[in-house]
Design a protein around this motif. Structure first.
Motif, short mmCIF file in Angstrom:
data_model
loop_
_atom_site.label_atom_id
_atom_site.label_comp_id
_atom_site.label_asym_id
_atom_site.label_seq_id
_atom_site.Cartn_x
_atom_site.Cartn_y
_atom_site.Cartn_z
N ILE A 471 0.88 -1.17 0.00
CA ILE A 471 0.00 0.00 0.00
C ILE A 471 0.92 1.22 0.00
O ILE A 471 1.75 1.38 0.89
CB ILE A 471 -0.95 0.00 1.21
N LYS A 472 0.76 2.05 -1.03
CA LYS A 472 1.77 3.06 -1.30
C LYS A 472 1.60 4.36 -0.53
O LYS A 472 2.54 5.16 -0.46
CB LYS A 472 1.80 3.36 -2.81
N ARG A 473 0.42 4.60 0.04
CA ARG A 473 0.23 5.84 0.80
C ARG A 473 -0.29 5.50 2.19
O ARG A 473 -1.06 4.54 2.36
CB ARG A 473 -0.75 6.78 0.09
N PRO A 474 0.10 6.27 3.20
CA PRO A 474 -0.42 6.01 4.55
C PRO A 474 -1.93 6.18 4.60
O PRO A 474 -2.50 6.97 3.84
CB PRO A 474 0.30 7.05 5.41
N PHE A 475 -2.57 5.45 5.50
CA PHE A 475 -4.02 5.52 5.64
C PHE A 475 -4.35 5.53 7.14
O PHE A 475 -3.57 5.03 7.97
CB PHE A 475 -4.70 4.35 4.93
N PRO A 476 -5.50 6.09 7.53
CA PRO A 476 -5.74 6.36 8.95
C PRO A 476 -5.72 5.15 9.87
O PRO A 476 -5.28 5.25 11.02
CB PRO A 476 -7.13 7.02 8.94
N SER A 477 -6.21 3.98 9.42
CA SER A 477 -6.37 2.86 10.35
C SER A 477 -5.14 1.97 10.47
O SER A 477 -5.18 0.95 11.14
CB SER A 477 -7.56 1.99 9.91
N GLN A 478 -4.03 2.35 9.86
CA GLN A 478 -2.88 1.45 9.84
C GLN A 478 -2.15 1.39 11.18
O GLN A 478 -2.28 2.28 12.03
CB GLN A 478 -1.91 1.86 8.74
N ILE A 479 -1.39 0.33 11.36
CA ILE A 479 -0.53 0.15 12.53
C ILE A 479 0.32 1.41 12.73
O ILE A 479 0.80 2.01 11.78
CB ILE A 479 0.36 -1.09 12.33
N ARG A 480 0.51 1.78 14.01
CA ARG A 480 1.36 2.93 14.31
C ARG A 480 2.80 2.53 14.61
O ARG A 480 3.73 3.24 14.29
CB ARG A 480 0.77 3.72 15.50
N THR A 481 2.96 1.41 15.30
CA THR A 481 4.29 0.87 15.59
C THR A 481 4.11 -0.52 16.18
O THR A 481 2.98 -0.97 16.41
CB THR A 481 5.06 1.78 16.58
N ILE A 482 5.20 -1.22 16.38
CA ILE A 482 5.20 -2.43 17.20
C ILE A 482 5.54 -2.00 18.61
O ILE A 482 6.55 -1.33 18.84
CB ILE A 482 6.20 -3.47 16.67
N TRP A 483 4.70 -2.37 19.54
CA TRP A 483 4.85 -1.91 20.93
C TRP A 483 6.26 -2.19 21.44
O TRP A 483 6.72 -3.33 21.47
CB TRP A 483 3.82 -2.61 21.82
N GLY A 484 6.95 -1.11 21.80
CA GLY A 484 8.27 -1.23 22.39
C GLY A 484 9.38 -1.62 21.43
O GLY A 484 10.51 -1.88 21.87
N ASP A 485 9.09 -1.66 20.13
CA ASP A 485 10.11 -2.12 19.18
C ASP A 485 9.98 -1.39 17.85
O ASP A 485 9.63 -1.99 16.83
CB ASP A 485 10.00 -3.63 18.98
N PRO A 486 10.27 -0.09 17.82
CA PRO A 486 10.10 0.68 16.58
C PRO A 486 11.00 0.20 15.44
O PRO A 486 10.62 0.30 14.28
CB PRO A 486 10.44 2.11 17.00
N ASP A 487 12.18 -0.32 15.77
CA ASP A 487 13.08 -0.80 14.72
C ASP A 487 12.47 -2.00 13.99
O ASP A 487 12.57 -2.12 12.76
CB ASP A 487 14.44 -1.18 15.30
N ARG A 488 11.84 -2.89 14.75
CA ARG A 488 11.20 -4.06 14.13
C ARG A 488 10.02 -3.61 13.26
O ARG A 488 9.76 -4.19 12.21
CB ARG A 488 10.74 -5.03 15.21
N TYR A 489 9.31 -2.60 13.71
CA TYR A 489 8.20 -2.04 12.92
C TYR A 489 8.71 -1.56 11.57
O TYR A 489 8.15 -1.91 10.51
CB TYR A 489 7.56 -0.88 13.69
N ARG A 490 9.77 -0.79 11.60
CA ARG A 490 10.29 -0.21 10.35
C ARG A 490 10.79 -1.32 9.41
O ARG A 490 10.48 -1.33 8.22
CB ARG A 490 11.43 0.76 10.66
N SER A 491 11.56 -2.27 9.94
CA SER A 491 12.14 -3.30 9.09
C SER A 491 11.09 -4.30 8.59
O SER A 491 11.22 -4.84 7.49
CB SER A 491 13.25 -4.04 9.84
N SER A 492 10.05 -4.53 9.39
CA SER A 492 9.02 -5.51 9.00
C SER A 492 8.09 -4.96 7.93
O SER A 492 7.73 -5.68 6.98
CB SER A 492 8.19 -5.92 10.22
N TYR A 493 7.69 -3.69 8.08
CA TYR A 493 6.61 -3.17 7.24
C TYR A 493 7.06 -2.10 6.24
O TYR A 493 6.34 -1.83 5.28
CB TYR A 493 5.49 -2.61 8.12
N PHE A 494 8.20 -1.50 6.47
CA PHE A 494 8.67 -0.45 5.57
C PHE A 494 10.15 -0.65 5.22
O PHE A 494 10.96 0.25 5.41
CB PHE A 494 8.46 0.94 6.20
N PRO A 495 10.50 -1.84 4.71
CA PRO A 495 11.91 -2.06 4.34
C PRO A 495 12.31 -1.11 3.21
O PRO A 495 11.48 -0.70 2.39
CB PRO A 495 11.91 -3.52 3.87
N GLU A 496 13.58 -0.76 3.16
CA GLU A 496 14.06 0.25 2.21
C GLU A 496 13.72 -0.09 0.77
O GLU A 496 13.38 0.78 -0.03
CB GLU A 496 15.58 0.42 2.37
#
Length: 655
Positions: A471-496
């Motif tokens: 999904i190419k654009r952010p949308f209101p209901s999406q996950i905000r982060t992985i609780w206590g693990d922002p690095d895992r959030y970024r690498s899991s859902y928004f890899p470079e």
């Protein structure tokens, strides 16, 4: 990446009837395209309009989308609201006596509760939570059976600004401990037991075991709902009965007004590492997604009787039991039991008795009910139904046709919904009064959702080739982060390599009409002799055979091909005891798949069983099947399995 090959060909198309189009909230493709065009013209303005029209704000927002810390997006963040207020209080003037919940217990007894009564009970419980020192921002674990009390507990947490984390009642004490520890929860809400299929299944002992494992020092309160009146171990230092907690509490509780970005809940989902991921959702954006999908996908009407069969322990039970229907002021059914007790007609009897209009369940449940009694629905009056839905996995076309003809009597559109715990609400699904439906396809993205198929380097894939769903654009209901693990959030859902897009983790393709076809999880894509095949398509081919009730396909390492295809199959009839006959059936099914898809997709191995390993919510545990296929010992937690004995049967099955 060589493109993921699609081998499914389905050409049947079902258009919405003229009568359905006339009454639809989004009528015809013109209505759908108009919403999409509005989002295209002014993306943030589109979401802002919908947020202002659908949500009651204590403090209106002036900021729409904040992308400054991408991918940690924020929506409507300076606005203030309360989700419980939006689900309950706003209905008190307009429809206080309307039935909010119709609860059917395992034994068939029925309890109905109005919006006025539900509001009062939520307020009393919220006041009870506050009396135990629980406040805004605290984390509360909810470990309850499907019940009115489960909805009350969730709504009460939202009311006081506490962050709830619901744990499915089938999870083990170890799983519970992991979630309590990760969330640093201060309280657990549970029951003495739950009732399933006429059996008493204790819950409180699992809580006691979880707390005894350590790491739960923050827990100062365990609230216990007396469901089964069974013997219950008691620690007077921190245990309190639900009925004692609410006794004497006021039936009014002022909502805690929070930022739209205040976490509403954490919901743990499985991760590739085995450590559960705490998916964190916001308040405002999440609520908007749940409400819009009720209107668009479920075509919600005030006269509807809505029934989503999902447990509140899963995201479906959050969005389409605890929040979405109540925010719309709906009457909904909540069912405690299982679809096969006291017999396989239970679902159809509930629809008949409560005059359900919208029925939303999982393909796994549908296939199981076909096996147990494909003609059973004809024995019940299902004329109240006007819309059917599926969730949790792609539905194979043959099950879709049975659902459409036998349950919906060839007059109810079927909304096959693709979404995830992380998206919070539907992303791709047919709007039933607008979109032509092809069985097996989840069809088109909802207005404002920019779904696409890309390669492993993030480039758009064309010509109906399979690839990664993003999904190419952010949308209101999406996950905000992985609780206590922002690095895992970024690498899991928004890899470079995805160039800023949200990576869903599913493979998919688009057909010549722009319809999306989900092919399976990326890690469920098989690489057979250089061909990348989606497991769902092989499963669909197997289930299309008249002998087969259910199938699950996994891969195992192969010296020559890279991966071999292993199919676990449940037949509609009894499995022959003669080994030669079993092998003949296996050969016939291999040949069938070869004809339906191609020789490359033929299963190398077919194992037959009376069932497949499923959680109590009906989800097939494919990780266990992969372990069995490889011949490895199962070391994973199997406490959530409905039928653990099936593992031995499949392990020793004739191959």
């Amino acid at each position: 990446m060589s493109s993921i090959q699609s081998v499914m060909h389905e050409n049947r198309v079902f258009n919405p009837s003229d009568d359905f189009v006339k009454q639809a909230n989004v009528a015809g493709m013109e209505g759908y395209r108009a919403l999409c065009a509005e989002a295209e013209r002014d993306y943030t303005g589109f979401w802002a309009r919908l947020a202002r029209e659908n949500i009651q704000w204590k403090q209106p927002f002036s900021q729409i989308l904040n992308e400054s810390a991408a991918p940690f997006y924020k929506w409507f963040e300076d606005g203030e609201l309360n989700v419980s207020h939006n689900c309950l209080d706003k209905h008190l003037d307009s429809q206080p006596e309307k039935i909010a919940l119709i609860f059917e217990a395992d034994d068939g007894s029925v309890t109905k509760i109005s919006y006025r009564e539900l509001h009062a009970r939520v307020c009393q419980f919220a006041n009870g939570l506050k009396s135990r020192g629980i406040k805004k921002g605290d984390r509360v674990i909810i470990y309850l059976p499907m019940s009115i009390e489960a909805v009350i507990a969730m709504q009460a947490c939202a009311r006081i600004g506490a962050i709830h984390s619901v744990v499915f009642g089938g999870f083990s004490s170890k799983s519970l401990n992991e979630r309590i520890t990760d969330a640093k929860a201060c309280a657990v809400i549970t029951a003495d037991a739950q009732m399933r299929g006429g059996r008493v299944m204790p819950l409180k002992p699992a809580v006691d075991e979880a707390l005894a494992m350590g790491g739960c020092d923050a827990v100062h309160t365990v609230i216990v709902y007396r469901r089964a009146a069974c013997d219950t171990a008691w620690d007077a230092a921190n245990n309190v009965w639900w009925h004692d907690l609410v006794a004497g509490q006021a039936s009014q509780c002022e909502p805690e007004w929070v930022s739209a970005e205040h976490p509403l809940f954490i919901l743990y989902t499985s991760g590739s590492t085995g450590k559960p991921k705490g998916v964190q959702h916001s308040s405002g954006g999440y609520l908007l997604g749940a409400m819009l999908s009720m209107q668009w996908v479920f075509d919600y009407k005030d006269s509807d009787i809505f029934w989503c069969t999902a447990d509140v322990g899963w995201i479906t039970g959050h969005s389409y039991v605890a929040y979405g229907p109540l925010a719309m002021g709906a009457t909904q059914v909540i069912f405690e039991g299982v679809p096969t007790y006291p017999d396989a007609g239970r679902f159809w009897k509930i629809i008949q008795d409560h005059k359900v209009t919208t029925f939303y369940t999982a393909p796994t449940a549908i296939r199981s009910l076909i096996k147990l009694g494909g003609d059973l629905p004809k024995q019940y009056d299902l004329s109240s139904l006007r819309l059917l839905g599926t969730v949790g996995e792609p539905i194979n076309p043959e099950a879709w046709i049975w659902y459409y003809n036998t349950v919906g009597q060839a007059r109810c559109p079927i909304v096959d919904t693709w979404w995830q715990t992380e998206t919070g609400s539907h992303m791709i699904a047919p709007l039933p009064g607008a979109v032509p439906i092809t069985p097996g396809s989840c069809t088109l993205p909802l207005p404002g959702i920019t779904a696409a198929i890309v390669s492993e380097t993030g480039e758009d894939v064309h010509d109906q080739q399979g690839g990664f769903l993003v999904i190419k654009r952010p949308f209101p209901s999406q996950i905000r982060t992985i609780w206590g693990d922002p690095d895992r959030y970024r690498s899991s859902y928004f890899p470079e390599e995805m160039r800023g897009a949200y990576l869903a983790g599913d493979s998919a393709r688009c057909d010549e009409h722009g319809n999306f076809w989900i092919m399976g999880r990326i890690d469920d894509v098989l690489n057979v002799s250089g061909h990348r095949l989606g497991t769902m398509e092989i499963e669909s081919a197997l289930v299309a055979n008249p002998l087969v009730a259910e199938a699950a396909v996994v891969g195992k390492p192969h010296d020559i091909k890279g991966e071999a295809v292993v199919a676990f199959v449940v037949l509609k009839g009894a499995l022959p005891t003669d080994q030669e006959k079993v092998r003949d059936i296996a050969k016939a099914l291999r040949d069938w798949v070869g004809k339906e898809i191609g020789p490359i997709a033929k299963p190398d191995e077919i194992r037959f069983g009376e069932n497949l390993p499923k959680t109590r919510s009906g989800k097939i545990m494919r990780r266990l099947l992969r372990t069995l296929a490889k011949g490895e010992e199962i070391t994973q937690d199997i406490s959530t399995l409905e039928n653990p004995a099936i593992l031995d049967q499949l392990k020793n099955a004739i191959k």
